[in-house]
Design an enzyme around this catalytic site. Structure first.
Site, PDB file in Angstrom:
ATOM      1  N   ILE A 122      -4.196   2.477   4.859  1.00 13.39           N
ATOM      2  CA  ILE A 122      -5.335   1.557   4.860  1.00 13.39           C
ATOM      3  C   ILE A 122      -5.303   0.954   3.457  1.00 13.39           C
ATOM      4  O   ILE A 122      -5.647   1.618   2.484  1.00 13.39           O
ATOM      5  CB  ILE A 122      -6.673   2.274   5.126  1.00 13.39           C
ATOM      6  CG1 ILE A 122      -6.674   2.937   6.497  1.00 13.39           C
ATOM      7  CG2 ILE A 122      -7.831   1.274   4.996  1.00 13.39           C
ATOM      8  CD1 ILE A 122      -7.924   3.779   6.791  1.00 13.39           C
ATOM      9  N   PRO A 123      -4.855  -0.295   3.320  1.00 13.81           N
ATOM     10  CA  PRO A 123      -4.458  -0.837   2.010  1.00 13.81           C
ATOM     11  C   PRO A 123      -5.605  -1.231   1.081  1.00 13.81           C
ATOM     12  O   PRO A 123      -5.791  -2.401   0.753  1.00 13.81           O
ATOM     13  CB  PRO A 123      -3.601  -2.040   2.396  1.00 13.81           C
ATOM     14  CG  PRO A 123      -4.185  -2.496   3.689  1.00 13.81           C
ATOM     15  CD  PRO A 123      -4.584  -1.226   4.401  1.00 13.81           C
ATOM     16  N   CYS A 124      -6.342  -0.248   0.595  1.00 16.44           N
ATOM     17  CA  CYS A 124      -7.438  -0.526  -0.336  1.00 16.44           C
ATOM     18  C   CYS A 124      -6.924  -1.035  -1.683  1.00 16.44           C
ATOM     19  O   CYS A 124      -7.686  -1.619  -2.452  1.00 16.44           O
ATOM     20  CB  CYS A 124      -8.330   0.699  -0.503  1.00 16.44           C
ATOM     21  SG  CYS A 124      -7.476   2.196  -1.002  1.00 16.44           S
ATOM     22  N   HIS A 125      -5.626  -0.841  -1.959  1.00  7.69           N
ATOM     23  CA  HIS A 125      -5.059  -1.367  -3.202  1.00  7.69           C
ATOM     24  C   HIS A 125      -5.070  -2.892  -3.226  1.00  7.69           C
ATOM     25  O   HIS A 125      -4.940  -3.491  -4.290  1.00  7.69           O
ATOM     26  CB  HIS A 125      -3.630  -0.833  -3.423  1.00  7.69           C
ATOM     27  CG  HIS A 125      -2.666  -1.231  -2.363  1.00  7.69           C
ATOM     28  ND1 HIS A 125      -2.549  -0.540  -1.169  1.00  7.69           N
ATOM     29  CD2 HIS A 125      -1.769  -2.250  -2.304  1.00  7.69           C
ATOM     30  CE1 HIS A 125      -1.616  -1.118  -0.436  1.00  7.69           C
ATOM     31  NE2 HIS A 125      -1.131  -2.156  -1.094  1.00  7.69           N
TER      32      HIS A 125
END
Length: 157
Positions: A122-125
């Site tokens: 889950i690409p929170c970056h």
């Protein structure tokens, strides 16, 4: 039964956990993990590690894994919005708040981002400050910067 396994990657040791049917957590090396896991490598964990390594090698843009984050309806909606951010692009906390129908909830989006149990998958970056600056990341700003640079470098394959 919840399983976890440890993998060496280009960004350090990563621990991936699953609940028997889906990935539930990704822990960075410095994080404490819950004690209710059995340390064993399952087929699902092997697949997750392989996809992660492929991503870190610049060969994969999307993950094809069952995931099962557990939280409030709002946080789940934020995490689903994060999954729609295209590889190599970023969004601000305000843009994510808008996308989930809560335009004044930038701080709540930041909290949801911070509580993301499955970073990278889950690409929170890909979420940055409104001013374009990198702000907090559970794995550390060096890893966030590394992931964003990786995506910029391989964004056109």
């Amino acid at each position: 039964m919840r399983s976890i396994f440890f993998y060496q990657t280009d960004i350090g040791e990563i621990r991936i956990a699953e609940n028997g049917t889906a990935i539930t957590n990704l822990y960075f090396q410095e994080e404490n993990i819950a004690e209710d896991f059995v340390v064993q490598e399952t087929n699902l964990l092997k697949e997750a590690a392989e996809q992660l390594r492929s991503y870190l090698a610049g060969k994969r843009k999307k993950f094809a894994l069952p995931i099962a984050p557990n939280s409030t309806e709002f946080m789940l909606s934020v995490w689903e919005a994060l999954r729609t951010i295209p590889y190599g692009e970023t969004r601000s906390y305000g843009e994510i708040a808008q996308s989930v129908g809560k335009p004044k909830a930038s701080r709540a989006v930041g909290l949801a981002n911070n509580k993301n149990p499955i970073p990278i998958f889950i690409p929170c970056h890909r979420v940055i400050g409104a001013n374009g600056k990198l702000v907090g990341y559970l794995g550390g700003l060096q890893i966030k910067e590394y992931l964003l640079e990786l995506e910029r470098l391989y964004g056109n394959f």
